[in-house]
Enzyme design. Structure first.
Site, short mmCIF file in Angstrom:
data_model
loop_
_atom_site.label_atom_id
_atom_site.label_comp_id
_atom_site.label_asym_id
_atom_site.label_seq_id
_atom_site.Cartn_x
_atom_site.Cartn_y
_atom_site.Cartn_z
N PRO A 97 87.22 11.51 107.10
CA PRO A 97 88.58 11.01 106.84
C PRO A 97 89.52 11.25 108.02
CG PRO A 97 87.77 12.33 105.00
CD PRO A 97 86.81 12.54 106.12
N GLU A 124 82.08 21.20 102.21
CA GLU A 124 83.46 21.27 102.71
C GLU A 124 83.60 20.74 104.12
OE1 GLU A 124 84.28 22.00 99.34
OE2 GLU A 124 86.01 22.07 100.69
N ARG A 162 75.82 -7.18 110.50
CA ARG A 162 76.12 -8.59 110.19
C ARG A 162 76.78 -9.30 111.36
NH1 ARG A 162 81.13 -10.10 108.70
NH2 ARG A 162 80.44 -11.90 107.44
N ASP A 177 84.66 -15.41 108.45
CA ASP A 177 84.98 -14.56 107.32
C ASP A 177 86.36 -13.92 107.50
OD1 ASP A 177 82.56 -12.91 105.32
OD2 ASP A 177 84.70 -13.18 104.99
N1 LIG Z 1 86.29 17.89 103.47
C1 LIG Z 1 85.66 16.68 103.00
C2 LIG Z 1 84.72 16.12 104.02
C3 LIG Z 1 83.72 17.15 104.49
C4 LIG Z 1 82.69 16.57 105.40
C5 LIG Z 1 82.01 15.37 104.82
C6 LIG Z 1 82.99 14.36 104.37
C7 LIG Z 1 82.23 13.24 103.71
N2 LIG Z 1 83.13 12.41 102.99
C8 LIG Z 1 83.78 11.37 103.57
C9 LIG Z 1 83.44 10.89 104.81
C10 LIG Z 1 84.19 9.82 105.32
C11 LIG Z 1 85.22 9.30 104.57
C12 LIG Z 1 86.03 8.14 105.08
N3 LIG Z 1 87.25 7.99 104.60
O1 LIG Z 1 85.52 7.39 105.90
C13 LIG Z 1 85.50 9.83 103.34
N4 LIG Z 1 84.79 10.84 102.85
C14 LIG Z 1 84.02 14.93 103.41
#
Ligand SMILES: NC[C@H]1CCC[C@@H](CNc2ccc(C(N)=O)cn2)C1
Length: 254
Positions: A97, A124, A162, A177
């Site tokens: 994220p 985590e 793709r 697209d």
């Molecule tokens: N602390 C949470 C974090 C720990 C490490 C692994 C990730 C995996 N999860 C994810 C990965 C990417 C996305 C995205 N938005 O692209 C959302 N979620 C979650």
């Protein structure tokens, strides 16, 4: 193109390896998708890949050691597939994220890589020393958190595959697209001619290709204006599209 995914759940990747256009790309050996499980690089009897966090707090953190060995092995395999294994040609990408948000334009940029090594986190997070030492780029699908990086990794691979040449039967379909020309997609219709009392827009039955193209473009424009004014603001028409926009504006005035 070569893809290596580092994940403790390699079975998940059957989703793109065995179905649809991505599955066909694998079968036709246009892409290679290798799954590398960090558990195979552990040395203890419990095959540990996670531990309690230093400093306390909930949950577990993925350890650096097994991941570093898995990434080094992925680089060896990428080299065997003919990749130039450096961050410009075969980057290690961490799905998180905190990363740069993926867009169709960044996807197209990735089609020029020889390969990619995708790191899928769980729990985590991953020991920061692994990330700082090995990760070239962090990529995010958007501002939300999932239980693992596997689905984001599959989304990234699907969107890149793709756009590779000779993957979509008709390369133009990938280009027409949504988002490719900065506009949302037009509506699509197929048989039967009538459904739930609704017919198909006459122009699509006319066989008049110029009018059909204009109608579709007009639909893209109005959809983008109403649903994504932010995209419409950023839209820069081609010379051809500018002409059509002028014609549309004139038609609206009548
Ligand atoms: N602390 C949470 C974090 C720990 C490490 C692994 C990730 C995996 N999860 C994810 C990965 C990417 C996305 C995205 N938005 O692209 C959302 N979620 C979650």
């Amino acid at each position: 193109m070569y893809f290596a995914v580092i994940s403790i759940f390699p079975e998940m990747f059957a989703t793109i390896r065995e179905f649809g256009i991505t599955g066909r790309a694998v079968t036709q050996e246009q892409v290679t998708i290798e799954c590398i499980n960090p558990r195979d690089y552990t040395t203890d009897n419990y095959r540990r890949i996670d531990e309690r966090p230093y400093g306390g707090g909930p949950g577990m953190v993925m350890m650096a050691e097994p991941l570093s060995k898995a990434i080094e092995d992925a680089r060896l395999r990428a080299k065997e597939y003919g990749c130039r294994v450096d961050s410009e040609h075969c980057p290690v990408i961490y799905m998180s994220p905190q990363g740069q948000t993926l867009s169709e334009s960044s996807v197209v940029g990735m089609t020029y890589y020889d390969g990619m090594i995708l790191l899928c986190g769980r729990y985590e997070g991953i020991d920061e020393r692994l990330l700082s030492q090995y990760v070239d780029m962090e990529v995010s699908l958007g501002d939300y958190v999932l239980t693992g990086g596997e689905l984001p990794a599959m989304v990234l691979m699907d969107s890149v595959i793709r756009r590779l040449p000779d993957i979509m039967g008709d390369d133009k379909s990938a280009e027409q697209d949504s988002f490719v020309d900065g506009l949302l997609d037009c509506p699509h219709y197929t048989k039967p001619h009538e459904f739930a009392g609704m017919a198909v827009p006459e122009v699509l039955l006319s066989g008049h290709h110029a009018n059909i193209a204009k109608w579709r473009f007009a639909q893209q424009v109005s959809r983008t204006q109403t649903r994504r004014p932010d995209l419409w603001q950023a839209f820069t028409p081609t010379v051809e599209q500018a002409k059509w926009l002028e014609a549309l504006a004139k038609a609206d005035k009548k």
